[in-house]
Structure formats: C-alpha cells, structure tokens
Design a protein around this motif. Structure first.
Motif, PDB file in Angstrom:
ATOM      1  N   GLN A   1       0.754  -1.146  -0.042  1.00 48.02           N
ATOM      2  CA  GLN A   1       0.063  -0.082   0.187  1.00 48.02           C
ATOM      3  C   GLN A   1       0.933   1.417   0.083  1.00 48.02           C
ATOM      4  O   GLN A   1       0.369   2.299  -0.364  1.00 48.02           O
ATOM      5  N   PHE A   2       2.055   1.070   0.414  1.00 42.85           N
ATOM      6  CA  PHE A   2       2.976   2.448   0.329  1.00 42.85           C
ATOM      7  C   PHE A   2       3.059   3.153  -1.104  1.00 42.85           C
ATOM      8  O   PHE A   2       2.925   4.227  -0.993  1.00 42.85           O
ATOM      9  N   ASP A   3       3.441   2.241  -2.020  1.00 38.61           N
ATOM     10  CA  ASP A   3       3.941   3.072  -3.561  1.00 38.61           C
ATOM     11  C   ASP A   3       2.775   3.541  -4.090  1.00 38.61           C
ATOM     12  O   ASP A   3       3.007   4.393  -4.810  1.00 38.61           O
TER      13      ASP A   3
ATOM     14  N   HIS B   1       2.754  -3.265  -3.996  1.00 42.25           N
ATOM     15  CA  HIS B   1       3.829  -3.975  -3.620  1.00 42.25           C
ATOM     16  C   HIS B   1       5.297  -3.167  -4.087  1.00 42.25           C
ATOM     17  O   HIS B   1       5.524  -2.830  -5.155  1.00 42.25           O
ATOM     18  N   HIS B   2       5.959  -3.050  -2.765  1.00 46.31           N
ATOM     19  CA  HIS B   2       7.137  -1.942  -3.236  1.00 46.31           C
ATOM     20  C   HIS B   2       8.300  -2.657  -2.265  1.00 46.31           C
ATOM     21  O   HIS B   2       7.988  -2.858  -1.265  1.00 46.31           O
ATOM     22  N   GLN B   3       9.507  -2.596  -2.741  1.00 44.15           N
ATOM     23  CA  GLN B   3      10.499  -2.847  -1.987  1.00 44.15           C
ATOM     24  C   GLN B   3      10.955  -1.446  -1.468  1.00 44.15           C
ATOM     25  O   GLN B   3      11.549  -0.839  -1.963  1.00 44.15           O
ATOM     26  N   LEU B   4      11.234  -1.526  -0.138  1.00 42.88           N
ATOM     27  CA  LEU B   4      11.875  -0.120   0.733  1.00 42.88           C
ATOM     28  C   LEU B   4      13.234  -0.463   1.317  1.00 42.88           C
ATOM     29  O   LEU B   4      13.338  -1.283   1.925  1.00 42.88           O
TER      30      LEU B   4
ATOM     31  N   VAL C   1      11.903   0.045  13.871  1.00 40.32           N
ATOM     32  CA  VAL C   1      10.678   0.636  13.463  1.00 40.32           C
ATOM     33  C   VAL C   1      10.894   2.359  13.199  1.00 40.32           C
ATOM     34  O   VAL C   1      10.081   2.770  12.441  1.00 40.32           O
ATOM     35  N   GLN C   2      11.710   3.204  13.713  1.00 37.91           N
ATOM     36  CA  GLN C   2      12.009   4.398  13.436  1.00 37.91           C
ATOM     37  C   GLN C   2      12.369   4.312  11.983  1.00 37.91           C
ATOM     38  O   GLN C   2      11.913   5.440  10.871  1.00 37.91           O
ATOM     39  N   MET C   3      13.144   3.379  11.141  1.00 37.95           N
ATOM     40  CA  MET C   3      13.362   3.332   9.839  1.00 37.95           C
ATOM     41  C   MET C   3      12.257   3.116   9.113  1.00 37.95           C
ATOM     42  O   MET C   3      11.834   3.996   8.111  1.00 37.95           O
ATOM     43  N   MET C   4      11.358   2.211   9.315  1.00 37.53           N
ATOM     44  CA  MET C   4      10.068   1.982   8.626  1.00 37.53           C
ATOM     45  C   MET C   4       9.109   3.276   8.696  1.00 37.53           C
ATOM     46  O   MET C   4       8.371   3.976   7.713  1.00 37.53           O
ATOM     47  N   LEU C   5       9.050   3.807  10.059  1.00 38.29           N
ATOM     48  CA  LEU C   5       8.283   4.985   9.940  1.00 38.29           C
ATOM     49  C   LEU C   5       8.833   6.170   9.331  1.00 38.29           C
ATOM     50  O   LEU C   5       8.244   6.902   8.582  1.00 38.29           O
ATOM     51  N   TYR C   6      10.021   6.475   9.345  1.00 34.90           N
ATOM     52  CA  TYR C   6      10.807   7.373   8.378  1.00 34.90           C
ATOM     53  C   TYR C   6      10.796   7.144   6.759  1.00 34.90           C
ATOM     54  O   TYR C   6      10.287   8.304   6.212  1.00 34.90           O
ATOM     55  N   ILE C   7      10.870   5.932   6.489  1.00 32.26           N
ATOM     56  CA  ILE C   7      10.467   5.828   4.848  1.00 32.26           C
ATOM     57  C   ILE C   7       9.128   6.008   4.661  1.00 32.26           C
ATOM     58  O   ILE C   7       8.720   6.543   3.525  1.00 32.26           O
ATOM     59  N   LEU C   8       7.980   5.562   5.506  1.00 35.09           N
ATOM     60  CA  LEU C   8       6.808   5.561   5.279  1.00 35.09           C
ATOM     61  C   LEU C   8       6.402   7.101   5.124  1.00 35.09           C
ATOM     62  O   LEU C   8       5.746   7.548   4.182  1.00 35.09           O
ATOM     63  N   LEU C   9       6.694   7.659   6.254  1.00 30.49           N
ATOM     64  CA  LEU C   9       6.134   9.181   6.450  1.00 30.49           C
ATOM     65  C   LEU C   9       7.033  10.048   5.458  1.00 30.49           C
ATOM     66  O   LEU C   9       6.467  11.030   4.889  1.00 30.49           O
ATOM     67  N   ASP C  10       8.433   9.983   5.362  1.00 33.27           N
ATOM     68  CA  ASP C  10       9.009  11.081   4.543  1.00 33.27           C
ATOM     69  C   ASP C  10       9.254  10.711   3.332  1.00 33.27           C
ATOM     70  O   ASP C  10       9.049  11.425   2.147  1.00 33.27           O
ATOM     71  N   ASP C  11       9.835   9.589   2.923  1.00 43.82           N
ATOM     72  CA  ASP C  11      10.133   8.931   1.539  1.00 43.82           C
ATOM     73  C   ASP C  11       8.911   8.813   0.799  1.00 43.82           C
ATOM     74  O   ASP C  11       8.771   9.030  -0.472  1.00 43.82           O
ATOM     75  N   ASN C  12       7.658   8.256   1.371  1.00 45.41           N
ATOM     76  CA  ASN C  12       6.606   7.820   0.581  1.00 45.41           C
ATOM     77  C   ASN C  12       5.628   8.813   0.725  1.00 45.41           C
ATOM     78  O   ASN C  12       4.947   9.220  -0.233  1.00 45.41           O
ATOM     79  N   TRP C  13       4.907   9.137   1.785  1.00 44.07           N
ATOM     80  CA  TRP C  13       3.715   9.738   1.983  1.00 44.07           C
ATOM     81  C   TRP C  13       3.887  11.297   2.220  1.00 44.07           C
ATOM     82  O   TRP C  13       3.062  11.993   1.252  1.00 44.07           O
TER      83      TRP C  13
END
Length: 496
Positions: free
Chosen positions: A91-93, A111-114, A346-358
């Motif tokens: 769902q991120f991409d 589907h996306h590879q982060l 977890v911080q990595m996951m949140l950073y990539i989701l919130l900053d790089d993706n959303w």
C-alpha cells in the motif's frame, strides 16, 4: 520549531493542509511568548534526576573540523548489524497517487521494496534528525502550540510515556484526577508510582468541568496534597467514547489555571473521526474536529501524548510526546534508563513511510481514508445495535471519534431486582450479572469488555456497562457479533 521535514520544502504542504485544519488552527504565528516555568510541578524524584551520565558521556558530538572516534561507546559498529536490507511494504507505493485523486484509497495489492541502508556514515541513508524534524512540523501543522519553548520527542508507545509522565509529576501518596472510567493501563501506571486516582464524573460532553472544579475547591487536605495532575482522553474517550467539546476544554483549562493543574492529554483517537453527527448544544464537533488542549494551552501546562498504535499499527510501539521543553528534557532523561528509544528498525519504517513515501499530505490523506473506513464499521455496528439489542435495557450514544461503543444496561430490569434490591450488596450483584453476560457471550463466540475493568474509583459499583469496538472484527462479523451479544443479554435478563 522544525518548519520542514526531511529536505523537502514545507510551504506547499502547509498551504495544502491548512485548509483542512480547524478554523482556529489556520493562522500559524512564529513570534510567541514563552510558557510558564513548570519545574515546581516536578516530583521530588524527578527534580533530582538528570538521566544517565554514561549515555551523556557517550553522545558527545564532534567539534570543529575534528571527527570524533568512538572509543568510549559500548555499541557495535553498524557494519556488523545482521539486519535485513529491505522491507516489504504493501500500500505504500500507490498512496502518493491516491492523494492526488482525493478520495481514492490506497491500492490493496500495491507492492514495493523499501531499501533500508545499513551505513557506517551518519550522514547517509536513514537520518533520524530529519525524522524528528518531520515530527516537529507535524505537531506545528496540526496543533500549533501558542508558546515558543515547546518541544517533542519519540516515545516507546503511550503506556511507557504514561509511566514516565507520572514519575515526573507524582510523589508517592499523591492523587491524580481522571475521568470516572478510563484506560486500565493508566490505572496500573498510577498505582505503580504509589499514587491513587480520584474520579471525575462524565456527561455527554466528556469530563465535567463543574465537578472537577468542585473537587478542587472543596479539597480536604487530610486526604493528602491537593491534586496537581488531571489525566484525560479528550477524543473518543476509552471506554465511554465521549468527546469533549471546545467549550468543555476551555472550561477545564480555566479550572487548571485556577488550581495550577498539569493536564496530561492522552489522545490516540484524535485523527479517527468516524462520525460527524452533532451531540447537542454543548458540542462544537464538526468536520474540522475539535482543537486539542495543546493548541488551546497558552501557559505550557499541557503534556500531549500521541501514538501510532491506532492509526498505523499497535506493534510498532511508537509515539511522541509534546510539552514544555523542560518537561521533554525530563522525558528524555527517564528514557535513558528505561526504554532508551523507539526500536531503530521501527524508526526506519516510519521514516521511510512518512518522509520518503507519503509526506504530510499523504499522511493526512491516509488518516481521512482510515476515518472513512471506521465510519462504515461504526454505522454497521449502530445498525446492528438498533436491530438486535433490547432497547428498553440497553442505551448508547453514537460516537463521533475513536473506535468504541459504550453500552449502559438498566440493571433494574433484571429478574433479581423485580421486587427491589436482592440479598447482598448491589455491587456484588452487578458484578455477578456482568460476569454472567460475559461468559454467555464467550461461550457463543463473542468477546466484549466489562465496564468494571475501566473504573478508576474503588467505590462500590452502581452501574452496569460493556464496551464494544468496531475496529477489530471484520465488517462481515460485526453484525453477527452484535446479534450474538444481544442474545447473551436477553438470556441473562430472561427476555425471549
């Protein structure tokens, strides 16, 4: 105050989102006074506590042009972390596309590879400083505190943050004010620091400001020191699902200023607005939502707790606290000798989701989508309640926020009380009825929560409640679950 997240300009994001904010949120000013000095509120323990000396000695930054060689840090080199270099994200991409289409939800099969870069260079790949800037910008966009010296820090979930908050402000024997029914984890956290609770009555607009003031005005010093902390869940209150109106929040803030109270604003349901229905003349609830205590506070006496548990995933064990900077310093000091930090993966996951993706607009779009889905679930449960529950026994109020429905049962209609009170105490009889209904429901395959678990008072029980949630079960199971639970009530009350 962190006016940007990552390295991306905030201006366009601020312009896009400002129109979605409550009208009183939209004017953001950067020239603000400082808050009051809150250090006199600190407990005896926290006044003398400065955190871990070892950790402070290990976190000395490089100075000038010299690179700091870490011979004192008891931590392995990142190059030897046996960590997975990528995470699968669903769902991120496709979500960035959804925010441009306004109403489209994220694709269910995206589907996306982060990539999670494992680097020995602190300025490459994942950058925690940028993630923290995102947090500051998010708080400023949504709440825009009225004073200048506020700060925010990550927490390992709200439960951990609560335990730290009570240690900062409470001495053994102190009494904390709270809604009559509240989150059981809070009750335990208060008890663990040697404090007790005083119940504040609720009405349709949440915690009663009149009763709160009456408690403090008439406080008997023989009970102990006058309370200095009021803990509240202002939106979609757990378990009663009440939401405090703007008028009610202003009244409570007036009481807090008069009696020098710290307000702990535990607000995990702030962004979950499944309903837009009016709750009467005392309500200011609208599509824009109600301003937070943090926004309304001009003195710096509000400690606001936010969490990812209800809006992303509970297993992340991640949240953030916003307050006067001196209070945040104490939070960081206590975290140094307890949780230390939110899990780095977890911080990595949140950073990539919130900053790089959303980004901000993507995150708010996700919250809108989530609220829409909860509105559908809420309406399904309300429809089932109206269809199956015996309405001469069960009453409820449709929730505006959150994920709970609070049922009150008229125990006077129970066969035990046809000829007046039965033998034994009322409290024991009600506990027995409550347990009977719970067991009947469990036997038929439905789990609900007893209202007595949420009581912060040790006084005898005089009411009969159950809490149901429309967030956990599938949409297909909601109606069936309510029907089965209604059958359990009918069996116990001998209604056929």
């Amino acid at each position: 105050m962190g006016a940007a997240f990552g390295q991306k300009p905030l201006g366009p994001v601020l312009h896009l989102y400002r129109s979605q904010l409550h009208p009183q949120h939209r004017q953001i000013t950067y020239t603000k006074p400082s808050s009051k000095n809150l250090e006199p509120h600190f407990s005896v323990e926290s006044q003398a506590f400065g955190g871990s000396a070892l950790k402070k000695s290990s976190s000395v930054a490089s100075t000038g042009s010299k690179r700091m060689i870490p011979l004192g840090t008891g931590r392995p080199s990142p190059e030897y972390y046996p960590w997975i270099r990528s995470l699968e994200s669903k769902q991120f991409d496709t979500y960035s596309e959804a925010i441009t289409k306004e109403t489209n939800p994220p694709a269910a099969n995206g589907h996306h590879q982060l990539a999670l870069q494992v680097s020995t260079k602190h300025d490459d790949g994942y950058n925690l400083a940028l993630a923290l800037n995102y947090g500051h910008a998010h708080v400023e966009l949504v709440h825009n505190p009225s004073y200048s010296n506020w700060d925010t820090c990550l927490t390992a979930g709200t439960t951990s943050a609560l335990e730290i908050a009570f240690r900062i402000f409470c001495n053994r024997g102190d009494i904390v004010l709270s809604e009559k029914y509240t989150y059981p984890g809070t009750i335990k956290a208060i008890n663990l620091v040697g404090a007790q609770m005083q119940a504040v009555d609720l009405d349709k607009a949440g915690a009663s400001a009149i009763y709160l003031k009456e408690i403090l005005d008439k406080w008997d010093i023989s009970r102990g020191p006058k309370p200095t902390v009021f803990y509240t869940i202002p939106c979609g209150q757990n378990p009663t699902d009440t939401t405090q109106s703007l008028k009610r929040r202003q009244q409570i803030l007036e009481v807090a200023e008069e009696h020098v109270l710290i307000i702990i604003e535990d607000d995990p349901y702030y962004f979950l607005r499944p309903g837009l229905c009016s709750t009467g003349a005392d309500s200011d609830i609208s599509a824009d939502g109600v301003p937070s205590y943090l926004f309304l506070d001009t003195f710096g006496r509000v400690v606001r707790l936010d969490s990812t548990s209800k809006i992303l995933a509970p297993g992340l064990r991640a949240g953030w606290v916003t307050a006067n900077a001196s209070i945040i310093e104490k939070f960081l000091a206590y975290q140094e000798v307890s949780t230390v930090a939110v899990s780095e993966p977890v911080q990595m996951m949140l950073y990539i989701l919130l900053d790089d993706n959303w980004g901000h607009t993507g995150f708010f779009s996700w919250l809108d989508f989530l609220s829409q889905q909860y509105r559908i679930r809420r309406d399904l449960m309300l429809e089932a309640c109206s269809k199956y529950l015996p309405q001469d026994i069960c009453t409820w109020v449709p929730p505006d926020y959150g994920m709970f429905l609070w049922l009150e049962l008229d125990w006077r209609k129970h066969p035990q009380f046809k000829d007046g009170l039965s033998c034994g105490s009322l409290s024991l009889n009600l506990l027995e009825i409550e347990n009977n209904i719970l067991q009947l429901a469990l036997e038929d395959g439905v789990q609900v929560t007893k209202g007595s678990l949420f009581r912060c008072s040790k006084k005898p029980i005089e009411e009969l409640h159950f809490r149901m949630t429309f967030a956990a079960a599938s949409e297909q199971d909601l109606t069936q679950g309510v029907r089965i639970f209604a059958g359990s009530i009918r069996k116990e009350f001998t209604i056929y």
